[in-house]
Design a protein around this motif. Sequence first.
Motif, PDB file in Angstrom:
ATOM      1  N   ALA A 134       0.837  -1.204   0.000  1.00 29.02           N
ATOM      2  CA  ALA A 134       0.000   0.000   0.000  1.00 29.02           C
ATOM      3  C   ALA A 134       0.870   1.251   0.000  1.00 29.02           C
ATOM      4  CB  ALA A 134      -0.919  -0.004   1.223  1.00 29.02           C
ATOM      5  N   ARG A 135       1.872   1.257   0.817  1.00 31.16           N
ATOM      6  CA  ARG A 135       2.759   2.434   0.891  1.00 31.16           C
ATOM      7  C   ARG A 135       3.550   2.584  -0.404  1.00 31.16           C
ATOM      8  NH1 ARG A 135       7.349   4.097   4.481  1.00 31.16           N
ATOM      9  NH2 ARG A 135       7.262   6.348   4.294  1.00 31.16           N
ATOM     10  N   LEU A 136       3.989   1.466  -0.963  1.00 33.02           N
ATOM     11  CA  LEU A 136       4.749   1.489  -2.213  1.00 33.02           C
ATOM     12  C   LEU A 136       3.935   2.126  -3.340  1.00 33.02           C
ATOM     13  CD1 LEU A 136       7.501   0.419  -3.274  1.00 33.02           C
ATOM     14  CD2 LEU A 136       6.269  -1.591  -4.063  1.00 33.02           C
ATOM     15  N   HIS A 137       2.629   1.906  -3.321  1.00 28.45           N
ATOM     16  CA  HIS A 137       1.753   2.438  -4.363  1.00 28.45           C
ATOM     17  C   HIS A 137       1.102   3.767  -3.966  1.00 28.45           C
ATOM     18  CE1 HIS A 137       2.167  -1.748  -5.691  1.00 28.45           C
ATOM     19  NE2 HIS A 137       2.091  -1.201  -6.884  1.00 28.45           N
ATOM     20  N   GLY A 138       1.563   4.381  -2.904  1.00 31.24           N
ATOM     21  CA  GLY A 138       1.075   5.706  -2.531  1.00 31.24           C
ATOM     22  C   GLY A 138      -0.316   5.734  -1.928  1.00 31.24           C
ATOM     23  N   VAL A 139      -0.761   4.617  -1.377  1.00 32.48           N
ATOM     24  CA  VAL A 139      -2.079   4.557  -0.740  1.00 32.48           C
ATOM     25  C   VAL A 139      -1.983   5.229   0.632  1.00 32.48           C
ATOM     26  CG1 VAL A 139      -3.834   2.989   0.174  1.00 32.48           C
ATOM     27  CG2 VAL A 139      -2.712   2.475  -1.989  1.00 32.48           C
ATOM     28  N   GLY A 140      -2.957   6.099   0.939  1.00 30.79           N
ATOM     29  CA  GLY A 140      -2.896   6.854   2.190  1.00 30.79           C
ATOM     30  C   GLY A 140      -3.719   6.280   3.320  1.00 30.79           C
ATOM     31  N   CYS A 141      -4.820   5.597   2.993  1.00 30.36           N
ATOM     32  CA  CYS A 141      -5.700   5.063   4.031  1.00 30.36           C
ATOM     33  C   CYS A 141      -6.175   3.670   3.628  1.00 30.36           C
ATOM     34  CB  CYS A 141      -6.894   5.991   4.241  1.00 30.36           C
ATOM     35  SG  CYS A 141      -7.983   5.481   5.585  1.00 30.36           S
ATOM     36  N   VAL A 142      -6.052   2.727   4.557  1.00 28.70           N
ATOM     37  CA  VAL A 142      -6.469   1.346   4.305  1.00 28.70           C
ATOM     38  C   VAL A 142      -7.324   0.838   5.459  1.00 28.70           C
ATOM     39  CG1 VAL A 142      -4.455   0.790   2.878  1.00 28.70           C
ATOM     40  CG2 VAL A 142      -4.361   0.385   5.332  1.00 28.70           C
ATOM     41  N   ARG A 143      -8.066  -0.234   5.170  1.00 26.49           N
ATOM     42  CA  ARG A 143      -8.859  -0.889   6.223  1.00 26.49           C
ATOM     43  C   ARG A 143      -8.378  -2.327   6.343  1.00 26.49           C
ATOM     44  NH1 ARG A 143     -14.074   0.586   5.291  1.00 26.49           N
ATOM     45  NH2 ARG A 143     -14.025  -0.560   3.335  1.00 26.49           N
ATOM     46  N   VAL A 144      -8.194  -2.773   7.585  1.00 19.57           N
ATOM     47  CA  VAL A 144      -7.833  -4.156   7.858  1.00 19.57           C
ATOM     48  C   VAL A 144      -8.949  -4.755   8.703  1.00 19.57           C
ATOM     49  CG1 VAL A 144      -6.214  -5.705   8.996  1.00 19.57           C
ATOM     50  CG2 VAL A 144      -5.355  -3.750   7.702  1.00 19.57           C
ATOM     51  N   VAL A 145      -9.556  -5.807   8.189  1.00 21.75           N
ATOM     52  CA  VAL A 145     -10.623  -6.503   8.914  1.00 21.75           C
ATOM     53  C   VAL A 145      -9.963  -7.648   9.677  1.00 21.75           C
ATOM     54  CG1 VAL A 145     -12.794  -7.761   8.708  1.00 21.75           C
ATOM     55  CG2 VAL A 145     -12.268  -5.903   7.107  1.00 21.75           C
ATOM     56  N   HIS A 146      -9.983  -7.557  10.998  1.00 23.28           N
ATOM     57  CA  HIS A 146      -9.359  -8.577  11.848  1.00 23.28           C
ATOM     58  C   HIS A 146     -10.389  -9.420  12.572  1.00 23.28           C
ATOM     59  CE1 HIS A 146     -10.279  -5.708  14.997  1.00 23.28           C
ATOM     60  NE2 HIS A 146      -9.559  -4.801  14.357  1.00 23.28           N
ATOM     61  N   GLY A 147     -11.610  -8.976  12.589  1.00 26.54           N
ATOM     62  CA  GLY A 147     -12.663  -9.680  13.320  1.00 26.54           C
ATOM     63  C   GLY A 147     -12.635  -9.293  14.792  1.00 26.54           C
ATOM     64  N   LYS A 148     -13.688  -9.675  15.486  1.00 24.88           N
ATOM     65  CA  LYS A 148     -13.779  -9.342  16.904  1.00 24.88           C
ATOM     66  C   LYS A 148     -13.233 -10.448  17.789  1.00 24.88           C
ATOM     67  CE  LYS A 148     -17.646  -6.259  16.249  1.00 24.88           C
ATOM     68  NZ  LYS A 148     -18.989  -5.872  16.664  1.00 24.88           N
ATOM     69  N   GLY A 149     -12.988 -11.611  17.200  1.00 27.73           N
ATOM     70  CA  GLY A 149     -12.456 -12.712  17.988  1.00 27.73           C
ATOM     71  C   GLY A 149     -13.511 -13.410  18.819  1.00 27.73           C
ATOM     72  N   LEU A 150     -14.727 -13.404  18.336  1.00 25.97           N
ATOM     73  CA  LEU A 150     -15.812 -14.029  19.094  1.00 25.97           C
ATOM     74  C   LEU A 150     -16.031 -15.487  18.727  1.00 25.97           C
ATOM     75  CD1 LEU A 150     -18.416 -11.123  18.887  1.00 25.97           C
ATOM     76  CD2 LEU A 150     -16.924 -11.697  20.800  1.00 25.97           C
ATOM     77  N   HIS A 151     -15.499 -15.918  17.587  1.00 27.15           N
ATOM     78  CA  HIS A 151     -15.756 -17.273  17.099  1.00 27.15           C
ATOM     79  C   HIS A 151     -14.456 -18.010  16.834  1.00 27.15           C
ATOM     80  CE1 HIS A 151     -19.827 -15.846  16.510  1.00 27.15           C
ATOM     81  NE2 HIS A 151     -19.342 -14.835  15.792  1.00 27.15           N
ATOM     82  N   GLY A 152     -14.463 -19.286  17.119  1.00 30.85           N
ATOM     83  CA  GLY A 152     -13.332 -20.143  16.749  1.00 30.85           C
ATOM     84  C   GLY A 152     -12.176 -20.085  17.729  1.00 30.85           C
TER      85      GLY A 152
END
Length: 187
Positions: free
Chosen positions: A115-133
């Motif tokens: 993302a940084r290499l391509h000049g992206v300024g804002c990203v979202r990472v979905v990690h989950g809440k950790g409620l399952h599994g």
Amino acid sequence: MADDPADDDAELFRAAIGPVRRLPDTTPPPAAPMPRPRARMAERDEAQAREQFRHALDESLLDAGDALSYRRDEVSPRLLQKLKRGEISVQEELDLHGADTREAELLLRAFLHDARLHGVGCVRVVHGKGLHGAATIASSGMPVLKNLVDRMLRQRADVLAFHSAPPAQGGTGAVLILLAPRRLRSS
């Protein structure tokens, strides 16, 4: 015992090789070097520091509903509020659902680097809440991926700020990340 076959063999050998001259004595090879001294006290101190760090991490673990939030000093609180409200456009997204910790760490590092290499300024990472599994919940009952993402983002120099996403964008199961602009190397 003049007819001893061993004497005959020795005589035949000497006759076959001819006259022999003694080689000069050589100096013995140098002794193996002494092992380098170990800094045992430093090793012990380092192990103790790692243990204290581990305990500090256990005490600061985030729960499933806790919001992630961090900003560097050079980032204004106002900009963090805009990120928190989802007012900054997300350009790329990474979903870590189903990944184990090792895989999630590698994916997150590669994603942020790309993302940084391509000049992206804002990203979202979905990690989950950790409620399952079982793979997403630590033995303490805390979400593993969420805490991994939090620790990794705090340690990266290219992360200016991050905050849990607004409810419409994943809530406390996702994080919005503001990345530093890529510096161009001067030639």
